[in-house]
Every structure is written in C-alpha cells, then in structure tokens.
Design a protein around this motif. Structure first.
Motif, mmCIF file in Angstrom:
data_model
loop_
_atom_site.group_PDB
_atom_site.id
_atom_site.type_symbol
_atom_site.label_atom_id
_atom_site.label_comp_id
_atom_site.label_asym_id
_atom_site.label_seq_id
_atom_site.Cartn_x
_atom_site.Cartn_y
_atom_site.Cartn_z
ATOM 1 N N ASP A 192 22.637 40.569 -37.703
ATOM 2 C CA ASP A 192 23.339 39.282 -37.746
ATOM 3 C C ASP A 192 23.122 38.518 -36.451
ATOM 4 O O ASP A 192 22.828 37.309 -36.442
ATOM 5 N N SER A 239 28.488 38.145 -36.203
ATOM 6 C CA SER A 239 28.130 37.209 -37.273
ATOM 7 C C SER A 239 26.867 36.474 -36.852
ATOM 8 O O SER A 239 26.458 36.523 -35.678
ATOM 9 N N VAL A 240 26.258 35.775 -37.795
ATOM 10 C CA VAL A 240 25.085 34.966 -37.480
ATOM 11 C C VAL A 240 25.461 33.880 -36.472
ATOM 12 O O VAL A 240 24.751 33.652 -35.480
#
Length: 343
Positions: free
Chosen positions: A257, A230-231
């Motif tokens: 990401d 994820s970011v």
C-alpha cells in the motif's frame, strides 16, 4: 403474529435423529464426528434424518464428550489487509473437506485484544489454534504454552515459538530488498513504514542495520507513523521524506500500500521512477505487479503459509507428535521489476 421461539425441549435431539434414521444413537454420533468410520448406507440415512428434522449438534456437549470441538481458531491482526486475506485463503483451502471449520478472531494489532481472544478461544475447547503473531503479552504467551491443543504461529520463524511455526525470515527479507537497491546503484535510500506494530519495528531495525553497515544510513530518510497503512499514507510519507531529504534516490516500503502511494506521489511530482527514484515494495500483492511501472517487491509466501499451517495443525490433531519439522521456513523471493531497473 409474533414468531414463536423454540425452547430447548422443542429442538430435535440426537436420539430423535437415531429414531428417524432407524439406527443407534452411537451411529449418529459417529456420523457427525467421524463420518469415515460409518458405512455409506448408515451415513446417508443419518444425514437425511438430520436434514428432515433440522437437527443441529450441541457444540458444548460435543466438547465435553470429546474434550475438544471441531473448531480451529485463527487469530489475525486485520481482516482488510490483503496479506492476511491470502493467508486465510490458504487455510480455508486446506480445511475444505475435513470435519473442521475455521473461526476467525481479529485482534486489530492489539496484544491485549489478542490475549482476550486466546482466552476466549481456549474456553471453547478448539481442536487447534493458528496465531499470526510471535508478540503476545506474557499472559497470552502462557495461555498458548499451556493450551490443551496444537498451536501454529505463522508469518515468522523465530526461535521462540510456543509449539510449531511456519513463515519466513522477515529480517533477511528486508535486507534482501535493501541490498537490491544498493546493487542497482542507489546510494541514498529511505524507508517508509506505518502502523509500527512489533513486526514493522523489526523490519525497520533490519533496514537500519543494513544501511548503517553500507554507509548509507541517514535518519532523515526514515519516515514512520503509528497510523494505519494505506495508499494515501504512502503518498504522505514520501512527501514528508522528500521535504526532509530531497536528494533521496530510492525508498523501501514496509508494504505494498505504501509503495503504491509513494509511486503515485512521485508521478504527481513528475519524479521519474526508476530514473530519479527507485521503489522497492514488500509482500507483492497483485496490485503492486500491475502498477506502471510495475513495482519491484520482496514477495512473501502468504497463501503457502496458510496452507502449510493448517496441514501441520490437522496432522498434529489427528496424530499428536507426528509433525517432526516444527519450524518451517518457506523463504521469500525478490521480484525485480521496472520500479528499480535503471537499464
């Protein structure tokens, strides 16, 4: 008042459609399976009768009659990952206008779930399968090897494909990204990766091999986690990297990401990119191109992979043995942007 449920005897049959259209039952069957061999006049009559009666073909009966359905199974590890969204786009564009439809199975990066989905799909007699992995369980691999339909494995071009494969050299792509960082003058690169599925592990191994050969390998700068990508995870991994090796001057990320998250964390810390820290991403989804600075990335041909895979599959379904190039390398491209340009 309770809604009455139709029993099988209440539902219109193929014979009912034939009677309504004023044609033979075989004409109805041909219109459903191979509309191209039926005259336009007869096809329109049948289609109108199907609409009026609300007739739905029985897929189980069709499978028994033809030994396969019109279903193409597509197995992917994620429905939220933009990488596979692009693959799906290519597949759906390629199947549009044909008599086939795509059924998706999401195995969530689990080889055991993938094995179960392969078994389930094959029990439904699909016309073909597209599988986004080369890393099946032994049982899953045997199921693919003995499948009574064409199989295309995608995203990689490994020698061990069970039938056909289309993708690119994942290891060469990582080495190209690492080489670019070295060419830009970075000498203390790190590597960030999440999830650590087999493909991520191969990318990490390629980076380690390159860094060791270039005299730049430092295990403190390799930061991984089994957690999903994820970011936010990208920011967390960069934070961990800099706490262990604060002199790190570049980072290669296993996907976009993580790269976006690393860039945001660098900016939060007032670390200049690319001056103090170069960042190279992998895949090159749209978001990466619009960051400030725009992210350098190894661009992978996801949509083209989907398009080529479905084209190969359809050709093999219609004419077994017609696909002579069964291992297709679509390559990759280095997209050099501001996140590594020190000029």
């Amino acid at each position: 008042m309770a809604r009455k449920t139709k029993t099988p005897s209440d539902r219109p049959t193929l014979v009912d459609v034939a009677r309504e259209a004023g044609v033979s039952a075989i004409t109805v069957s041909r219109t459903i399976r191979s509309p191209g061999i039926v005259s336009d006049k007869a096809r329109r009559k049948v289609e109108e009768a199907i609409r009026r009666l609300g007739y739905t073909p029985d897929p189980a009966a069709s499978a028994l009659a033809s030994r396969s359905t019109s279903t193409i199974g597509l197995l992917v590890p994620s429905l939220t990952n933009n990488v596979f969204s692009d693959v799906l786009r290519g597949v759906y564009e390629g199947v549009q206008g044909t008599r086939y439809f795509v059924q998706i199975g999401n195995y969530r990066y689990s080889a055991l779930e993938e094995e179960g989905l392969i078994r389930n799909f094959l029990s439904q007699r699909p016309a073909g399968l597209i599988v986004s992995s080369m890393d099946q369980t032994p049982t899953g691999r045997r199921l693919l090897e003995t499948a009574p339909c064409p199989v295309v494995q995608i995203m990689e071009i490994a020698e061990g494909a069970v039938d056909m494969c289309v993708g690119f050299d994942q290891l060469a792509a990582v080495r190209a990204g690492a080489q670019h960082l070295q060419d830009c003058g970075y000498r203390r690169p790190g590597f960030l990766s999440a999830r650590m599925d087999p493909r991520a592990q191969r990318r990490l191994a390629a980076f380690r091999e390159f860094a060791e050969g270039a005299g730049m390998l430092d295990d403190r700068r390799i930061i991984t986690t089994p957690q999903p990508s994820s970011v936010g995870m990208g920011g967390h991994l960069l934070e961990q990297l800099l706490s262990q090796a604060p002199d790190t001057d570049a980072v290669m990320c296993n996907n976009d990401d993580l790269a976006v998250g690393a860039l945001m964390e660098a900016q939060r810390r007032h670390i200049t990119v690319p001056g103090q820290l170069g960042i190279c991403s992998y895949n090159d989804i749209e978001m990466a191109r619009h960051m400030v600075p725009a992210l350098t990335a190894v661009a992978t041909p996801r949509r083209e992979i989907g398009s080529r895979a479905i084209a190969m599959l359809l050709a093999e379904i219609d004419n077994p043995g017609s696909v002579t190039e069964r291992r297709v390398d679509l390559g990759f491209e280095m997209m050099i942007r501001e996140s590594t340009s020190r000029r």
